[in-house]
Write a protein that holds these residues in place. Structure first.
Motif, PDB file in Angstrom:
ATOM      1  N   VAL A 144       2.596 -23.855 -17.914  1.00 26.58           N
ATOM      2  CA  VAL A 144       2.061 -23.289 -16.685  1.00 26.58           C
ATOM      3  C   VAL A 144       3.028 -22.922 -15.617  1.00 26.58           C
ATOM      4  O   VAL A 144       4.000 -23.869 -15.279  1.00 26.58           O
ATOM      5  N   GLN A 145       3.205 -21.706 -15.092  1.00 25.75           N
ATOM      6  CA  GLN A 145       4.143 -21.373 -14.090  1.00 25.75           C
ATOM      7  C   GLN A 145       3.423 -20.500 -12.972  1.00 25.75           C
ATOM      8  O   GLN A 145       2.556 -19.627 -13.365  1.00 25.75           O
ATOM      9  N   ASP A 146       3.959 -20.818 -11.800  1.00 25.68           N
ATOM     10  CA  ASP A 146       3.680 -19.740 -10.855  1.00 25.68           C
ATOM     11  C   ASP A 146       4.624 -18.566 -10.243  1.00 25.68           C
ATOM     12  O   ASP A 146       5.671 -18.933 -10.547  1.00 25.68           O
ATOM     13  N   PHE A 147       3.955 -17.529 -10.095  1.00 18.94           N
ATOM     14  CA  PHE A 147       4.936 -16.484  -9.697  1.00 18.94           C
ATOM     15  C   PHE A 147       4.584 -16.011  -8.382  1.00 18.94           C
ATOM     16  O   PHE A 147       3.368 -15.725  -8.070  1.00 18.94           O
ATOM     17  N   GLN A 148       5.255 -15.289  -7.674  1.00 15.00           N
ATOM     18  CA  GLN A 148       5.086 -14.855  -6.493  1.00 15.00           C
ATOM     19  C   GLN A 148       5.346 -13.353  -6.529  1.00 15.00           C
ATOM     20  O   GLN A 148       6.341 -12.824  -6.881  1.00 15.00           O
ATOM     21  N   ILE A 149       4.301 -12.327  -6.105  1.00  9.58           N
ATOM     22  CA  ILE A 149       4.130 -11.335  -6.068  1.00  9.58           C
ATOM     23  C   ILE A 149       4.254 -10.563  -4.780  1.00  9.58           C
ATOM     24  O   ILE A 149       3.138 -10.695  -4.133  1.00  9.58           O
ATOM     25  N   THR A 150       5.076  -9.942  -4.310  1.00  7.56           N
ATOM     26  CA  THR A 150       5.366  -9.112  -3.025  1.00  7.56           C
ATOM     27  C   THR A 150       4.857  -7.720  -3.114  1.00  7.56           C
ATOM     28  O   THR A 150       5.132  -7.078  -3.920  1.00  7.56           O
ATOM     29  N   VAL A 151       3.953  -7.489  -1.954  1.00 11.00           N
ATOM     30  CA  VAL A 151       3.344  -6.113  -1.902  1.00 11.00           C
ATOM     31  C   VAL A 151       4.534  -5.336  -1.075  1.00 11.00           C
ATOM     32  O   VAL A 151       4.832  -5.745   0.038  1.00 11.00           O
ATOM     33  N   LEU A 152       5.065  -4.096  -1.503  1.00 11.31           N
ATOM     34  CA  LEU A 152       5.954  -3.342  -0.738  1.00 11.31           C
ATOM     35  C   LEU A 152       5.238  -2.359   0.069  1.00 11.31           C
ATOM     36  O   LEU A 152       4.141  -1.677  -0.558  1.00 11.31           O
ATOM     37  N   ASP A 153       5.837  -1.962   1.197  1.00 12.12           N
ATOM     38  CA  ASP A 153       5.064  -1.103   2.014  1.00 12.12           C
ATOM     39  C   ASP A 153       5.418   0.272   1.592  1.00 12.12           C
ATOM     40  O   ASP A 153       6.663   0.572   1.263  1.00 12.12           O
ATOM     41  N   VAL A 154       4.570   1.209   1.528  1.00 10.28           N
ATOM     42  CA  VAL A 154       4.913   2.487   1.494  1.00 10.28           C
ATOM     43  C   VAL A 154       4.216   3.502   2.507  1.00 10.28           C
ATOM     44  O   VAL A 154       3.007   2.983   2.894  1.00 10.28           O
ATOM     45  N   ASN A 155       4.843   4.690   2.931  1.00  8.43           N
ATOM     46  CA  ASN A 155       4.135   5.557   3.731  1.00  8.43           C
ATOM     47  C   ASN A 155       2.805   5.938   3.310  1.00  8.43           C
ATOM     48  O   ASN A 155       2.483   6.404   2.155  1.00  8.43           O
ATOM     49  N   GLU A 156       1.780   5.945   4.117  1.00 10.22           N
ATOM     50  CA  GLU A 156       0.506   6.414   3.989  1.00 10.22           C
ATOM     51  C   GLU A 156      -0.051   7.412   4.708  1.00 10.22           C
ATOM     52  O   GLU A 156       0.493   7.448   6.071  1.00 10.22           O
ATOM     53  N   ALA A 157      -0.708   8.443   4.385  1.00 11.59           N
ATOM     54  CA  ALA A 157      -1.172   9.489   5.094  1.00 11.59           C
ATOM     55  C   ALA A 157      -2.196   9.123   6.201  1.00 11.59           C
ATOM     56  O   ALA A 157      -2.664   8.238   5.878  1.00 11.59           O
ATOM     57  N   PRO A 158      -2.003   9.772   7.458  1.00 11.95           N
ATOM     58  CA  PRO A 158      -3.224   9.656   8.293  1.00 11.95           C
ATOM     59  C   PRO A 158      -4.499   9.503   7.647  1.00 11.95           C
ATOM     60  O   PRO A 158      -4.758  10.616   6.628  1.00 11.95           O
ATOM     61  N   VAL A 159      -5.747   8.960   8.181  1.00 14.77           N
ATOM     62  CA  VAL A 159      -6.693   9.039   7.276  1.00 14.77           C
ATOM     63  C   VAL A 159      -7.921   9.760   8.347  1.00 14.77           C
ATOM     64  O   VAL A 159      -8.994   9.991   7.923  1.00 14.77           O
ATOM     65  N   ASN A 160      -7.616   9.897   9.579  1.00 12.09           N
ATOM     66  CA  ASN A 160      -8.614  10.484  10.646  1.00 12.09           C
ATOM     67  C   ASN A 160      -7.956  11.023  11.878  1.00 12.09           C
ATOM     68  O   ASN A 160      -6.930  10.370  12.257  1.00 12.09           O
ATOM     69  N   ILE A 161      -8.689  12.120  12.372  1.00 15.87           N
ATOM     70  CA  ILE A 161      -8.110  12.549  13.542  1.00 15.87           C
ATOM     71  C   ILE A 161      -9.478  12.800  14.384  1.00 15.87           C
ATOM     72  O   ILE A 161     -10.363  13.508  13.855  1.00 15.87           O
ATOM     73  N   THR A 162      -9.474  12.225  15.690  1.00 18.36           N
ATOM     74  CA  THR A 162     -10.558  12.444  16.437  1.00 18.36           C
ATOM     75  C   THR A 162     -10.103  13.106  17.761  1.00 18.36           C
ATOM     76  O   THR A 162      -9.032  13.152  18.228  1.00 18.36           O
ATOM     77  N   LEU A 163     -11.207  13.891  18.628  1.00 16.93           N
ATOM     78  CA  LEU A 163     -10.791  14.276  19.950  1.00 16.93           C
ATOM     79  C   LEU A 163     -11.927  13.916  20.785  1.00 16.93           C
ATOM     80  O   LEU A 163     -13.137  13.835  20.474  1.00 16.93           O
ATOM     81  N   ALA A 164     -11.478  13.649  21.948  1.00 16.12           N
ATOM     82  CA  ALA A 164     -12.270  13.063  22.964  1.00 16.12           C
ATOM     83  C   ALA A 164     -11.686  13.616  24.286  1.00 16.12           C
ATOM     84  O   ALA A 164     -10.652  13.475  24.721  1.00 16.12           O
ATOM     85  N   PRO A 165     -12.634  14.284  25.103  1.00 16.49           N
ATOM     86  CA  PRO A 165     -14.289  14.273  24.967  1.00 16.49           C
ATOM     87  C   PRO A 165     -14.615  15.460  23.968  1.00 16.49           C
ATOM     88  O   PRO A 165     -15.753  15.495  23.820  1.00 16.49           O
ATOM     89  N   ALA A 166     -13.843  16.523  23.808  1.00 11.28           N
ATOM     90  CA  ALA A 166     -14.335  17.340  22.882  1.00 11.28           C
ATOM     91  C   ALA A 166     -15.037  18.202  23.476  1.00 11.28           C
ATOM     92  O   ALA A 166     -16.101  18.768  22.764  1.00 11.28           O
TER      93      ALA A 166
END
Length: 371
Positions: free
Chosen positions: A230-252
């Protein structure tokens, strides 16, 4: 003439004979002279008994290893156990001593060893014999398991089904295959297919939520009985650029008849890259897109009236297409259509007209026209 003579036969010391090895008291049963011992047997394990014969009665023999195969073997005692026998013609004494393991035995390194045994009687006569000891192969547990040659790996976020790496097992037993099983799959985020570790189809790894995971892998060999590691392994998650998901306007909202430059509201951009421990680190450049370019303007994410005519009677709601681009690498964008509510206000009359402005003279009071 006859005469009877008595001839006295004088006993002389004779060297020992018949050096052999038997399985008596040993780990394995084997035919005399064909010694066997399992690989990896512990130091002190008895292989069998070395045996030597002597024609002389009441003889004491001593054993010595002239060649102990580099220290792999040793005698159980410096003094042998001797007994008088009568069941072998011409032999009167048999002496035995245990032969034991004294060093590491590895079938994969050497399948057999040779030792040279010297047996000396009490008057100094000796005999030597070379004996072979065969090593019996045993299944050995895997020694090591790596993932892509290491104990750690990395994978990009948002890559469901991505290959993390190939599992490789080191095993002393040549020609064995290995099967793999996940004992800890990080709550279903990783799967094994044959000898490869993948991100699961539903993992949804998100750098901003968790940057690393530990998985536990078991490798089992094809030996009998099957042995594992049995062996443990460390998995690192790499950051990647993600697009914006929402745009809101206030008070509109905007009052009709507002002049160019009138502020409509503040734009807020939601971006997954700003949800993590680093906080808000990405910024966004927003601009009006589509057929409203110029009619509305954006500066510092503030939406304002441009050249548009704001008239409630023409449109109570105005749609404006906005595009916001992040500062990641590579830059990613989101286009959203925003709705702006136009607020109606009371407006003064702009003209008065009469449906008819003519009337004949001398008429009594009568209708001239309608306003």
């Amino acid at each position: 003439m006859e005469k009877l003579f008595t001839i006295e036969v004088l006993d002389v010391n004779e060297a020992p004979i018949g050096i052999n090895i038997t399985s008596q008291g040993g780990q394995l049963t084997f035919p005399d002279g064909h010694a066997q011992i399992r690989e990896n047997s512990a130091t002190g394990t008895v292989i069998g008994k070395l045996q030597a014969l002597d024609q002389d009665a009441i003889q004491t023999l001593t054993f010595k290893l002239d060649d102990d195969a580099g220290g792999k073997f040793t005698l159980g005692s410096s003094s042998a156990s001797c007994q008088t026998i009568t069941n072998i013609p011409g032999v009167n004494t048999r002496c035995t001593v245990d032969l034991k393991v004294n060093g590491a035995l590895d079938y994969e390194t050497s399948k057999e060893y040779h030792i040279t045994v010297r047996v000396t009687d009490k008057k100094g006569l000796f005999t030597t014999e070379q004996l072979k000891i065969s090593i019996v192969d045993q299944n050995e547990a895997p020694e090591n398991v790596t993932l892509g040659g290491s104990y750690s790996a990395s994978v990009n976020e948002n890559k469901n089904g991505a290959l993390v790496g190939q599992l490789v097992t080191s095993d002393q037993d040549v020609g064995q295959s290995h099967t793999y099983k996940l004992l800890d799959d990080a709550a279903g985020r990783f799967v094994i297919q044959n000898d490869k570790l993948y991100v699961s189809s539903s993992a949804n790894l998100d750098y901003e939520i968790q940057k690393s995971f530990t998985v536990k892998v078991q490798s089992n060999d094809s030996g009998t009985p099957s042995l594992g590691l049995v062996q443990d392994f460390q998995i690192t998650v790499l950051d990647v650029n993600e697009a914006p998901v929402n745009i809101t306007l206030a008070p509109a909202k905007i009052t009709e008849n507002s002049q160019p430059g009138t502020v409509i509201g503040q734009l807020t951009v939601s971006d997954p890259d700003n949800y993590g421990s680093r906080g808000t680190w990405q910024t966004h450049n927003c601009q009006v897109d589509g057929n409203q370019i110029g009619k509305f303007t954006i500066q510092s994410k503030v939406l304002a009236v441009g050249s548009a005519i704001i008239d409630y009677e023409q449109a109570s709601v105005i749609s404006v297409e906005v595009k916001c681009t992040d500062t990641g690498s590579p830059p990613l964008s989101l286009v959203t259509t925003l709705s702006i509510t136009v607020i109606d206000i009371n407006e003064a009359p702009t003209a008065i007209s009469l449906s008819s402005a003519d009337i004949a003279e001398n008429q009594p009071p009568s209708l001239i026209g309608l306003k």
